[in-house]
Design a protein around this motif. Structure first.
Motif, PDB file in Angstrom:
ATOM      1  N   ILE A 250       2.255  -5.972   0.927  1.00  0.00           N
ATOM      2  CA  ILE A 250       2.378  -4.461   0.928  1.00  0.00           C
ATOM      3  C   ILE A 250       0.614  -4.283   0.993  1.00  0.00           C
ATOM      4  O   ILE A 250       0.140  -4.758  -0.241  1.00  0.00           O
ATOM      5  CB  ILE A 250       3.064  -3.847  -0.264  1.00  0.00           C
ATOM      6  CG1 ILE A 250       4.590  -4.170  -0.124  1.00  0.00           C
ATOM      7  CG2 ILE A 250       2.864  -2.475  -0.156  1.00  0.00           C
ATOM      8  CD1 ILE A 250       5.490  -4.089  -1.503  1.00  0.00           C
ATOM      9  N   LYS A 341      -2.306  -4.871  10.964  1.00  0.00           N
ATOM     10  CA  LYS A 341      -0.889  -4.760  12.046  1.00  0.00           C
ATOM     11  C   LYS A 341      -1.088  -5.789  13.106  1.00  0.00           C
ATOM     12  O   LYS A 341       0.281  -6.102  13.413  1.00  0.00           O
ATOM     13  CB  LYS A 341      -0.881  -3.495  12.361  1.00  0.00           C
ATOM     14  CG  LYS A 341      -0.484  -2.357  11.152  1.00  0.00           C
ATOM     15  CD  LYS A 341       0.774  -2.847  10.460  1.00  0.00           C
ATOM     16  CE  LYS A 341       2.046  -2.274  11.207  1.00  0.00           C
ATOM     17  NZ  LYS A 341       3.298  -2.472  10.540  1.00  0.00           N
ATOM     18  N   ASN A 346       4.966  -6.501  10.319  1.00  0.00           N
ATOM     19  CA  ASN A 346       6.104  -5.760   9.638  1.00  0.00           C
ATOM     20  C   ASN A 346       5.123  -5.395   8.331  1.00  0.00           C
ATOM     21  O   ASN A 346       6.184  -4.729   7.291  1.00  0.00           O
ATOM     22  CB  ASN A 346       7.041  -6.988   9.245  1.00  0.00           C
ATOM     23  CG  ASN A 346       7.941  -7.166  10.549  1.00  0.00           C
ATOM     24  OD1 ASN A 346       8.217  -6.531  11.312  1.00  0.00           O
ATOM     25  ND2 ASN A 346       8.569  -8.401  10.392  1.00  0.00           N
ATOM     26  N   LYS A 348       3.801  -3.070   5.438  1.00  0.00           N
ATOM     27  CA  LYS A 348       3.736  -1.672   4.989  1.00  0.00           C
ATOM     28  C   LYS A 348       2.540  -1.281   4.352  1.00  0.00           C
ATOM     29  O   LYS A 348       1.819  -1.932   3.533  1.00  0.00           O
ATOM     30  CB  LYS A 348       4.705  -1.437   3.957  1.00  0.00           C
ATOM     31  CG  LYS A 348       6.583  -1.664   4.596  1.00  0.00           C
ATOM     32  CD  LYS A 348       6.792  -0.887   5.847  1.00  0.00           C
ATOM     33  CE  LYS A 348       8.237  -0.850   6.126  1.00  0.00           C
ATOM     34  NZ  LYS A 348       8.757   0.201   6.987  1.00  0.00           N
ATOM     35  N   VAL A 350       0.358   1.279   2.274  1.00  0.00           N
ATOM     36  CA  VAL A 350       0.368   2.509   1.268  1.00  0.00           C
ATOM     37  C   VAL A 350      -0.937   2.944   1.342  1.00  0.00           C
ATOM     38  O   VAL A 350      -1.856   2.525   0.936  1.00  0.00           O
ATOM     39  CB  VAL A 350       1.022   2.103   0.218  1.00  0.00           C
ATOM     40  CG1 VAL A 350       0.980   3.166  -1.015  1.00  0.00           C
ATOM     41  CG2 VAL A 350       2.281   1.321   0.015  1.00  0.00           C
ATOM     42  N   TYR A 399       0.268   3.487  14.030  1.00  0.00           N
ATOM     43  CA  TYR A 399       1.285   2.982  13.074  1.00  0.00           C
ATOM     44  C   TYR A 399       1.889   3.769  11.902  1.00  0.00           C
ATOM     45  O   TYR A 399       2.312   3.412  10.917  1.00  0.00           O
ATOM     46  CB  TYR A 399       0.556   1.926  12.504  1.00  0.00           C
ATOM     47  CG  TYR A 399      -0.289   0.816  13.124  1.00  0.00           C
ATOM     48  CD1 TYR A 399       0.330  -0.151  14.090  1.00  0.00           C
ATOM     49  CD2 TYR A 399      -1.561   0.663  13.061  1.00  0.00           C
ATOM     50  CE1 TYR A 399      -0.334  -0.746  14.771  1.00  0.00           C
ATOM     51  CE2 TYR A 399      -2.363  -0.142  14.025  1.00  0.00           C
ATOM     52  CZ  TYR A 399      -1.582  -0.918  14.781  1.00  0.00           C
ATOM     53  OH  TYR A 399      -2.447  -1.801  15.548  1.00  0.00           O
ATOM     54  N   GLU A 401       4.512   5.179  11.571  1.00  0.00           N
ATOM     55  CA  GLU A 401       6.159   4.648  10.866  1.00  0.00           C
ATOM     56  C   GLU A 401       6.197   3.580   9.830  1.00  0.00           C
ATOM     57  O   GLU A 401       6.823   3.546   8.965  1.00  0.00           O
ATOM     58  CB  GLU A 401       7.053   4.211  11.997  1.00  0.00           C
ATOM     59  CG  GLU A 401       6.933   2.936  12.470  1.00  0.00           C
ATOM     60  CD  GLU A 401       5.523   2.755  13.845  1.00  0.00           C
ATOM     61  OE1 GLU A 401       5.673   1.726  14.379  1.00  0.00           O
ATOM     62  OE2 GLU A 401       4.992   3.955  13.939  1.00  0.00           O
ATOM     63  N   ASP A 402       5.099   2.857   9.925  1.00  0.00           N
ATOM     64  CA  ASP A 402       4.724   1.832   8.510  1.00  0.00           C
ATOM     65  C   ASP A 402       3.552   2.364   7.743  1.00  0.00           C
ATOM     66  O   ASP A 402       3.287   1.294   6.870  1.00  0.00           O
ATOM     67  CB  ASP A 402       4.264   0.615   9.301  1.00  0.00           C
ATOM     68  CG  ASP A 402       5.504  -0.142  10.410  1.00  0.00           C
ATOM     69  OD1 ASP A 402       6.624   0.077  10.135  1.00  0.00           O
ATOM     70  OD2 ASP A 402       5.208  -0.847  11.275  1.00  0.00           O
ATOM     71  N   MET A 403       3.252   3.657   7.807  1.00  0.00           N
ATOM     72  CA  MET A 403       2.254   4.049   6.682  1.00  0.00           C
ATOM     73  C   MET A 403       2.893   5.118   5.875  1.00  0.00           C
ATOM     74  O   MET A 403       3.700   5.958   6.431  1.00  0.00           O
ATOM     75  CB  MET A 403       0.963   4.424   7.726  1.00  0.00           C
ATOM     76  CG  MET A 403       0.322   3.499   8.119  1.00  0.00           C
ATOM     77  SD  MET A 403      -1.287   4.098   9.115  1.00  0.00           S
ATOM     78  CE  MET A 403      -2.051   4.916   7.897  1.00  0.00           C
ATOM     79  N   ILE A 404       2.430   5.324   4.627  1.00  0.00           N
ATOM     80  CA  ILE A 404       2.991   6.607   3.746  1.00  0.00           C
ATOM     81  C   ILE A 404       1.695   6.767   3.096  1.00  0.00           C
ATOM     82  O   ILE A 404       0.715   6.043   2.749  1.00  0.00           O
ATOM     83  CB  ILE A 404       3.860   6.107   2.645  1.00  0.00           C
ATOM     84  CG1 ILE A 404       4.222   7.130   1.826  1.00  0.00           C
ATOM     85  CG2 ILE A 404       3.275   4.715   1.947  1.00  0.00           C
ATOM     86  CD1 ILE A 404       5.427   6.783   1.090  1.00  0.00           C
ATOM     87  N   PHE A 425      10.281   4.062   1.058  1.00  0.00           N
ATOM     88  CA  PHE A 425       9.297   3.576   2.221  1.00  0.00           C
ATOM     89  C   PHE A 425       9.215   2.176   2.085  1.00  0.00           C
ATOM     90  O   PHE A 425       9.304   1.590   3.166  1.00  0.00           O
ATOM     91  CB  PHE A 425       8.152   4.263   1.988  1.00  0.00           C
ATOM     92  CG  PHE A 425       7.002   3.808   2.994  1.00  0.00           C
ATOM     93  CD1 PHE A 425       7.013   4.009   4.440  1.00  0.00           C
ATOM     94  CD2 PHE A 425       6.044   2.933   2.490  1.00  0.00           C
ATOM     95  CE1 PHE A 425       6.079   3.535   5.050  1.00  0.00           C
ATOM     96  CE2 PHE A 425       5.041   2.305   3.333  1.00  0.00           C
ATOM     97  CZ  PHE A 425       5.192   2.680   4.564  1.00  0.00           C
ATOM     98  N   LEU A 426       9.301   1.546   0.957  1.00  0.00           N
ATOM     99  CA  LEU A 426       9.076   0.039   1.091  1.00  0.00           C
ATOM    100  C   LEU A 426      10.330  -0.554   0.797  1.00  0.00           C
ATOM    101  O   LEU A 426      10.410  -1.912   1.120  1.00  0.00           O
ATOM    102  CB  LEU A 426       8.203  -0.230  -0.276  1.00  0.00           C
ATOM    103  CG  LEU A 426       6.713   0.333  -0.411  1.00  0.00           C
ATOM    104  CD1 LEU A 426       6.277  -0.129  -1.750  1.00  0.00           C
ATOM    105  CD2 LEU A 426       6.056  -0.489   0.598  1.00  0.00           C
TER     106      LEU A 426
END
Length: 480
Positions: A250, A341, A346, A348, A350, A399, A401-404, A425-426
Motif C-alpha cells: 500500500i 503502477k 494492483n 493501491k 493512498v 489510475y 480507480e486505484d487511488m484515494i 478502499f483497501l
C-alpha cells in the motif's frame, strides 16, 4: 606486495567515493583476500556494503574490523546500530550495539544521540531526555545535542532557561549552517507551542536561511515545471506493466507534512497491516537502474518491469518484511506513481491531502533536507504545490480507480467515516483499533513522531491563521 595492496586500497576508496558500489566492494574483497588483517579496510567495506543495501554483509565486515582491534571501535558499534535501527528495524539490537559503544567511551556523544533517537522512536520521552542530556554534557557546544534535548522537553514559559540557551546558540556567529538550522528550527517549534508567534516565525526564517546556504543553489521554478513535464511525458498512459500479481504494498504518498504518518498509524492499528515506514527501495532502484530519470523509465516492457519489481521485493526480503498488507510511506513517491503502477499493477495508492495554507506553513516549519530546495521559501513552496497538483491530476486521470484522496482535515473533523472509507478502499474490514492510532505501539521514525502518539485533534487545521501576515507570499503563490 604491500605496495600493490596500497594501490588496490586507493582504487577501492576512489570507487567508493565515486558511488561505484559494486566495483568498490569487489576491490575491497580482493584486497582483503590478499591481506585480511587490514582493520580499516574491513570498516570501509562495511560502509560501502551498507550503501549498496547489503546489510548482513555490512554487519559482518564491521565485525571483522572489531575483531582486528580497529582504532575508535565505538564508531563501528555506532554504524552497526544504525543498520539495525534504520534498515533492519531491530531497535532492541540497535540499543545493544550503542551500549557497546558507550561501554568503550562513555563520553561518545553520537552514541548518546542515537540512543536518544531510539527512545524517542518508541515514545519514551524521559529516557530520551536522559540520553540527550548526556550527549550535551559530553559536548556542551554541540547544537544538535541541545536541539534534541529541547525537542523532548515540555516548556511552560518563554523565559525557560533552556529557551535562553537556544537563543544564545542561535545567535552564535561561529556556528556552522547545519547547527544554525538545527537550533533555529527547534527554537521556532518551542516558541510556536507557547504562542510566541512572531518570534517563532523569525526563528523558522533563520533556520530556512541556514538551510539555503547548505542547498548550494535556490529553487528553480522552470526546472520544477520541466521535471513535472518530463514525468508526464515518460508516463503518458498505463503502459506495459509487470504481470499482474495479487500482492502489492500500500503506497502512502503526497506532499510532505500532509498527514501521511498519521494515515500509516491508523492502518498499522489494523490486524492485517504491517507499517513499513519510509522505505528506500523505490528511490534506490531508480538510482541504480533508471537514470536519467524519468527518461530511462519510459517505454519499458513488461519483462523489464518484472525485473525491477523483483529488485524492490528483494529489498523487502532483506528487511524481512511481507508484501501483502505492507505500507510504503514516502510522501515524495507521488513523483513515481507511474512507475509504481507499472511494477505493481494492483497497488493501491493512498494520496494524503491537507488544506494548502496549513500544508505550506508546515513545510516551511519542517527541518527538511537541504536538497528539498522548494521548502526554504514561501513562494517556492506555493509554486511547487501547484506542480504537485498538476502531476496528481495526471496520475488520477490514469489510475483514479486505484487511488484515494484522503484529507487530513476531514479525518480530524470526523474520524470514523473517513477511516471506514479508507479501509473500504483497501478491501479491509473495519476494526475499532483504527480509531485510536495513538495507542499503536512500536517505532515511529518521523518528524511528527510525538504528534501521532496523541489522540486525533483538530488544532493543526487552520493553524496558518496564527501567521496570516507573514504568509502573504505563500498565499499569493498558491493563488488563494
Amino acid at each position: 606486495m604491500a605496495e600493490i595492496n596500497d594501490q588496490l586500497c586507493a582504487r577501492a576508496a576512489a570507487l567508493m567515493n565515486a558511488g561505484r558500489h559494486g566495483e568498490a566492494i569487489a576491490a575491497y574483497r580482493q584486497l582483503l583476500a590478499a591481506d585480511p588483517a587490514r582493520a580499516d579496510d574491513w570498516y570501509n567495506l562495511g560502509v560501502v556494503l551498507k550503501r549498496a543495501r547489503h546489510y548482513a554483509d555490512a554487519l559482518e565486515a564491521y565485525e571483522r574490523a572489531l575483531a582486528l582491534d580497529i582504532d575508535q571501535p565505538e564508531e563501528v558499534w555506532l554504524n552497526r546500530a544504525v543498520i539495525h535501527a534504520e534498515q533492519l528495524g531491530d531497535a532492541e539490537q540497535a540499543a545493544a550495539e550503542l551500549e557497546n559503544a558507550l561501554a568503550l567511551n562513555p563520553s561518545y556523544a553520537p552514541a548518546w544521540l542515537n540512543l536518544g533517537n531510539l527512545h524517542e522512536d518508541r515514545g519514551a520521552r524521559e529516557a530520551a531526555r536522559e540520553a540527550y542530556a548526556k550527549a550535551r554534557a559530553a559536548d556542551p557546544n554541540d547544537a544538535l545535542a541541545l536541539m534534541r534535548l529541547a525537542e523532548v522537553t515540555q516548556f511552560d514559559s518563554v523565559d525557560d532557561p533552556m529557551i535562553g540557551m537556544l537563543r544564545q546558540m542561535a545567535a552564535r556567529s561561529d556556528l556552522p549552517a547545519m547547527g544554525r538550522a538545527d537550533v533555529n528550527f527547534t527554537l521556532g517549534k518551542v516558541l510556536d507551542g507557547l504562542g510566541a508567534y512572531d518570534e517563532a516565525f523569525a526563528a523558522y526564517a533563520a533556520g530556512n536561511e541556514a538551510t539555503t546556504e547548505m542547498a548550494g543553489r535556490p529553487y528553480d521554478p522552470q526546472e520544477a515545471e520541466a521535471q513535472i513535464d518530463a514525468l508526464m511525458g515518460a508516463f503518458p498512459d498505463r503502459g506495459d506493466p509487470a504481470p499482474s500479481e495479487e500482492e502489492a504494498p500500500i503506497f502512502i504518498l503526497g506532499m510532505f507534512r500532509s498527514g501521511s504518518t498519521l494515515v500509516e498509524r491508523i492502518l498499522a492499528a489494523h490486524s492485517q497491516v504491517t507499517a513499513g515506514g519510509e522505505l528506500e527501495h523505490l528511490p534506490a532502484l531508480i538510482g541504480a537502474h533508471l537514470l536519467p530519470y524519468p527518461k530511462a523509465a519510459g517505454g519499458l516492457g513488461s519483462a523489464r518491469h518484472a525485473a525491477l519489481r523483483g529488485d524492490y521485493l528483494a529489498g523487502l526480503e532483506r528487511q524481512k518484511l511481507p508484501v501483502a498488507g505492507l505500507t510504503d510511506k514516502r510522501p515524495d513517491n507521488f513523483l513515481h506513481v507511474g512507475l509504481i503502477k507499472r511494477l505493481f499493477p494492483n497497488a493501491k495508492i493512498v494520496h494524503t491531502m491537507r488544506a494548502p495554507m496549513d500544508n505550506g506553513l508546515s513545510i516551511y516549519f519542517a527541518h527538511l533536507h537541504p536538497s528539498v530546495r522548494y521548502a526554504q521559501r514561501l513562494d517556492s513552496i506555493g509554486h511547487w504545490y501547484g506542480q504537485y497538483v498538476r502531476l496528481m491530476d495526471h496520475w488520477r486521470g490514469l489510475y483514479g480507480e486505484d487511488m484515494i484522496d484522503f484529507s487530513y482535515d476531514a479525518l480530524v473533523a470526523d474520524p470514523e467515516p473517513e477511516i471506514r472509507r479508507l479501509l473500504d478502499f483497501l478491501g479491509l474490514p473495519f476494526e475499532e483499533a483504527c480509531l485510536k492510532p495513538h495507542a499503536v505501539t512500536g517505532v515511529v521514525r518521523t518528524a511528527s513522531s510525538w504528534q501521532v502518539r496523541e489522540p486525533l485533534y483538530q488544532r493543526s487545521s487552520g493553524r496558518w491563521q496564527n501567521y496570516e501576515q507573514q504568509l502573504a507570499p505563500l498565499q499569493a503563490a498558491l493563488g488563494l
